[in-house]
Every structure is written in structure tokens, then in C-alpha cells.
Design an enzyme around this catalytic site. Sequence first.
Site, PDB file in Angstrom:
ATOM      1  N   GLY A  59       4.618  15.256 -23.551  1.00 19.25           N
ATOM      2  CA  GLY A  59       4.413  13.904 -23.042  1.00 19.25           C
ATOM      3  C   GLY A  59       3.023  13.400 -23.326  1.00 19.25           C
ATOM      4  O   GLY A  59       2.294  13.946 -24.152  1.00 19.25           O
ATOM      5  N   ASN A  60       2.636  12.344 -22.629  1.00 15.07           N
ATOM      6  CA  ASN A  60       1.313  11.749 -22.808  1.00 15.07           C
ATOM      7  C   ASN A  60       0.843  11.148 -21.485  1.00 15.07           C
ATOM      8  O   ASN A  60       1.549  11.210 -20.471  1.00 15.07           O
ATOM      9  CB  ASN A  60       1.329  10.701 -23.925  1.00 15.07           C
ATOM     10  CG  ASN A  60       2.392   9.640 -23.703  1.00 15.07           C
ATOM     11  OD1 ASN A  60       2.296   8.833 -22.791  1.00 15.07           O
ATOM     12  ND2 ASN A  60       3.425   9.645 -24.550  1.00 15.07           N
ATOM     13  N   ARG A  61      -0.348  10.563 -21.493  1.00 16.79           N
ATOM     14  CA  ARG A  61      -0.982  10.111 -20.257  1.00 16.79           C
ATOM     15  C   ARG A  61      -0.590   8.689 -19.826  1.00 16.79           C
ATOM     16  O   ARG A  61      -1.076   8.192 -18.815  1.00 16.79           O
ATOM     17  CB  ARG A  61      -2.509  10.154 -20.410  1.00 16.79           C
ATOM     18  CG  ARG A  61      -3.076  11.545 -20.647  1.00 16.79           C
ATOM     19  CD  ARG A  61      -4.580  11.478 -20.849  1.00 16.79           C
ATOM     20  NE  ARG A  61      -5.160  12.777 -21.168  1.00 16.79           N
ATOM     21  CZ  ARG A  61      -5.552  13.664 -20.255  1.00 16.79           C
ATOM     22  NH1 ARG A  61      -5.437  13.374 -18.975  1.00 16.79           N
ATOM     23  NH2 ARG A  61      -6.068  14.811 -20.624  1.00 16.79           N
ATOM     24  N   SER A  62       0.249   8.004 -20.593  1.00 17.48           N
ATOM     25  CA  SER A  62       0.546   6.609 -20.286  1.00 17.48           C
ATOM     26  C   SER A  62       1.246   6.464 -18.933  1.00 17.48           C
ATOM     27  O   SER A  62       2.194   7.194 -18.629  1.00 17.48           O
ATOM     28  CB  SER A  62       1.433   6.006 -21.376  1.00 17.48           C
ATOM     29  OG  SER A  62       1.749   4.662 -21.074  1.00 17.48           O
TER      30      SER A  62
END
Length: 417
Positions: free
Chosen positions: A216-219
Site C-alpha cells: 500500500g501507500n500513505r495516501s
Amino acid sequence: MTETTVRALGATAGPSRIVLGVCGGIAAYKSAILARLLISAGHDVRIVPTDSALQMVGRTTFSALSSHPVHTSVFDDPEGVEHVRIGDEADLLIVAPATANTVAKLAHGIADNLLTATALVATCPILVVPAMHTQMWLNPATQANVQTLRDRGVFVLDPAEGRLTGSDSGIGRLPEPEQIAQTALGMLCEQDLAGTRFVISAGGTREPIDPVRFLGNRSTGRFGIALALNAAQRGARVDLVACNIDRALLPNHPRIAVHPVGSAEQLQEAMNSCASGASVLIMTAAVADFRPAHSGESKFKKDGSGAAPDITLVENPDILKGLASDRSHGALVVGFAAETGDEHGSVLDYGKKKAKVKGADLLIVNRVGETVGFGDVDTAITILDRDGNVLGEGEGTKSQMAGTVLDAISLSLGSLD
């Protein structure tokens, strides 16, 4: 949303005369906070409670907050025909909280107190914010009354879910005053996007490794949500494709439909499905470049050898590039480029290269990092055309920058007419 943001929204809308109707629900105390937010935004607020509301919050409180006398009956000032004057002069009528009883009266044109009589006279936009017990909200009679109001053009916010009276919990809770204020002030904004439909992706995709883990990512989706809310407030209908966004952050607005998705492939399917007939497609979601070729059916476990599982990655589709290259939808395509910059080039350098590769009509470039860009923080953006030319830039809150982006989109739509 902070009180500062509410003031900013109010400043753009200009001073207006707002009538705040308050019904006799347990959430009536929140109406005092709502009144204060609207007044802080620079508006003249006249509070019209029902008799039952005054059992919850005193007349003196409402009068002191609004600097106006508070009446509940058409007989309180008969010579002034107060319900006609108040309703006729209003720029916006809000009923919050609205009980099931008052919702029914509004739907059927019953005018047995000053608030319901004022509502019959008012020709301004009306915002109704119900709050009641879960069973009352879900009752077919209440749902039919709400639909009747919506069919007449009344904005009805769905109630929130959470703690009710006593130990009960469920749908029926009054949304927080800041959210109601944001929706109300948005209704006073210029409706320059009326008649358009936006499809906006927001959040970050998650690519499953096994039933527990994912790439995943930090968004957080906050910028996309701000775009959706601002577009809806300016008259657009919005399909918000929400990638793994915290439920508490999702917008509650009559012109916003939320479509939850998880992975990049699900996001691509949803965007393509919603694209037909759209005026504008905006890709703010952070899409994983790669995904595991295979997702484990059970959780990977350590075997004590120190060897890591062998995970083969495959490339995800370039959703923005696909939307930009397929013009059958006829929509204006807007992309987002979250960049960090390095020793080989600046954020803007990489943004300009991406603009030429992606082919979107507009590309919004913003700098991100561990402490910059993601979450509830200010952001800086640069707006590029498809050739990498700078069209504009700005710095501020995500809500403020959403307005800047929509201004550029509005200009672009106007040039296409």
C-alpha cells in the site's frame, strides 16, 4: 473541518441571511455550535426553534448567540407577519436537527408552528439534517417523507452513525456541526459547475499479499475528498471512487455517490464504469505500480530459517494514461502526480515529464514525503497542461487547493464550450 475553514468558506460566499430551524431532539445542543460557526463565517443567523427544542436548549441561549429575538409561534408577532418576513428574506433555511415529526410536516406542507410556516414561505435553498433513533429513521414512512423532500429539491443530509441516546448506537446521529456548516456554506457558493458530472478517485490502492498483508501507500484520500465536496458545493454531481478511505472521512453530501474499491484493478474497473457521460475525470488516488502475481490463500508464516517468502510482482495498469488515451467518454481528464524529487531533478521536472507521458488535459503536481503532502497537512501544487506548461500554482489547505484546481477545471470546461 476547523472553524478557520468554515470562515474561509463563508468569506467566499459573502454575507447571507440564514434561518436555522431547531427541533426538539437530543442533538439540539449541537445547533448552538452550528449557529456560532455560521455567525463566525460572517452571516446573519436567525434561529427559529420549535417549542420542543426549547425544552432542550433555552430561548436565552439562542437569542444571545444570534442577537435576534427568538419566537416559536406565528402568534408571537402577528402584526409583523413574522413567518412571511423571515422566510421571504432568507438566503438559506437549515433545519438541524430535524425530527421525524418535523420531516413529516415539511413533506406534507403542515404549518402548525413558526418553523414549518416559515418553510412553506421560503423560496431559498433548504437544507434538512435529520436526527432520530435508528428505527425511526429506517421506518418506511420517514424514508418516503425524505424522498418526497429530495424530489422537491430539498437537500437532505443522511444522519451519521454512532452513539445515540442512552446505550443505543446506530444510524440516526446528527452529523457534527462543522460538517453541516460546510455543506450549508457550500450551498451559498457560486454554482459554476451546475449541470456537470465529476468522477473522482481518492485514497490509496492496496494489493493483497495474503489475507492479512498488502502492498500500500500513505495516501489518506483527503485531497480527493476535498475536491469532491468542493465540486458538489459548486453544483456538480460527483461519483467518488474511494480507495480504502477511513469511513469517518467519507463525505455526506446529497450530490456525492461513494463507490468503495480496494485494489488497482478494482479502481480501474470502477473508473471505466463511471466514465460514460462524465464531464470531468480526476485521478487523485495513489495507485500501486506493482501487485503480487499471486495472493496467498492463507497467511505467510515464518519457519525459523530466516528465509523471506518469494513474492513475484507484476505491473498494474496505468489507469490515468488509459483514461487520457481513450477519448470515447468525452470528459476532461485531470491527473495528479505526487513527486519527491532527487539529485537528478526537481518535483516540477518530474511533473513536466509525467505530463507529456500521461496525456491528461491537466496534471496537478504536488510534493510528498514522510512528513509532507499526506494526511491533514497543507500542500503546494503546480497545475500543468499536457505539454508541461505551467498554468497556475498555489499553497494552502487541501480544501483551498481543491478550490484552485476546480477554478482551473472550470476555465478549461468553459474553453471547450
